[in-house]
Design a protein around this motif. Sequence first.
Motif, short mmCIF file in Angstrom:
data_model
loop_
_atom_site.label_atom_id
_atom_site.label_comp_id
_atom_site.label_asym_id
_atom_site.label_seq_id
_atom_site.Cartn_x
_atom_site.Cartn_y
_atom_site.Cartn_z
N ASP A 45 0.83 -1.21 0.00
CA ASP A 45 0.00 0.00 0.00
C ASP A 45 0.86 1.26 0.00
OD1 ASP A 45 -2.34 -1.50 -0.01
OD2 ASP A 45 -2.59 -1.40 2.17
N LYS A 46 1.93 1.26 0.79
CA LYS A 46 2.83 2.42 0.85
C LYS A 46 3.56 2.62 -0.47
CE LYS A 46 3.59 2.23 5.82
NZ LYS A 46 4.57 2.01 6.90
N ILE A 47 3.97 1.53 -1.11
CA ILE A 47 4.65 1.61 -2.41
C ILE A 47 3.72 2.24 -3.43
CG2 ILE A 47 5.55 0.26 -4.35
CD1 ILE A 47 6.48 -1.81 -2.18
N LEU A 48 2.49 1.72 -3.51
CA LEU A 48 1.53 2.21 -4.50
C LEU A 48 1.23 3.70 -4.28
CD1 LEU A 48 -0.97 -0.80 -4.64
CD2 LEU A 48 1.12 -0.42 -5.98
N GLU A 49 1.14 4.10 -3.03
CA GLU A 49 0.89 5.51 -2.72
C GLU A 49 2.11 6.37 -3.08
OE1 GLU A 49 0.10 8.33 1.15
OE2 GLU A 49 -0.63 6.26 1.20
N ALA A 50 3.29 5.93 -2.69
CA ALA A 50 4.51 6.71 -2.94
C ALA A 50 4.80 6.84 -4.43
CB ALA A 50 5.69 6.07 -2.22
N TYR A 51 4.61 5.75 -5.18
CA TYR A 51 4.92 5.75 -6.60
C TYR A 51 3.73 6.19 -7.46
CZ TYR A 51 9.23 3.06 -5.62
OH TYR A 51 10.46 2.63 -5.17
N GLU A 52 2.56 6.32 -6.83
CA GLU A 52 1.33 6.71 -7.53
C GLU A 52 1.04 5.81 -8.72
OE1 GLU A 52 1.56 10.90 -8.37
OE2 GLU A 52 1.50 11.42 -6.25
N VAL A 53 1.05 4.50 -8.46
CA VAL A 53 0.78 3.50 -9.48
C VAL A 53 -0.22 2.48 -8.93
CG1 VAL A 53 3.02 3.71 -10.62
CG2 VAL A 53 2.74 2.05 -8.78
N SER A 54 -0.77 1.67 -9.82
CA SER A 54 -1.67 0.60 -9.42
C SER A 54 -0.86 -0.65 -9.09
CB SER A 54 -2.64 0.27 -10.56
OG SER A 54 -1.95 -0.34 -11.63
N TYR A 55 -1.53 -1.60 -8.46
CA TYR A 55 -0.87 -2.87 -8.15
C TYR A 55 -0.37 -3.53 -9.44
CZ TYR A 55 0.04 -7.52 -6.40
OH TYR A 55 0.67 -8.70 -6.09
N GLU A 56 -1.20 -3.51 -10.46
CA GLU A 56 -0.83 -4.14 -11.73
C GLU A 56 0.41 -3.49 -12.34
OE1 GLU A 56 -3.97 -3.16 -10.94
OE2 GLU A 56 -4.78 -5.17 -10.62
N GLU A 57 0.48 -2.18 -12.27
CA GLU A 57 1.66 -1.49 -12.81
C GLU A 57 2.92 -1.86 -12.05
OE1 GLU A 57 -0.14 2.69 -14.52
OE2 GLU A 57 -0.06 2.40 -12.35
N ALA A 58 2.81 -2.00 -10.75
CA ALA A 58 3.98 -2.27 -9.93
C ALA A 58 4.41 -3.74 -9.94
CB ALA A 58 3.72 -1.83 -8.48
#
Length: 70
Positions: A45-58
């Motif tokens: 959740d923190k990664i997705l917020e920090a990078y402003e990406v979706s789970y699929e993108e990451a």
Amino acid sequence: MNNLKQIRLLLNLTIEKAAQMIGVTTRTIINWEQGKTFPSIPEVDKILEAYEVSYEEAFRTDEIVQINPD
């Protein structure tokens, strides 16, 4: 593998800055990017917020995802 390193580089983030934003060590970032370990759900959740990406993108592994940072 995942797209974490590619996304971090596209965002012009150093390992140190990414670690600070997510609240983990630089070694943790390196391990995630190399696929040696996987982040916990709260860390995802923190990664997705920090990078402003979706789970699929990451974390999608079948292709490299292109993102357009604003």
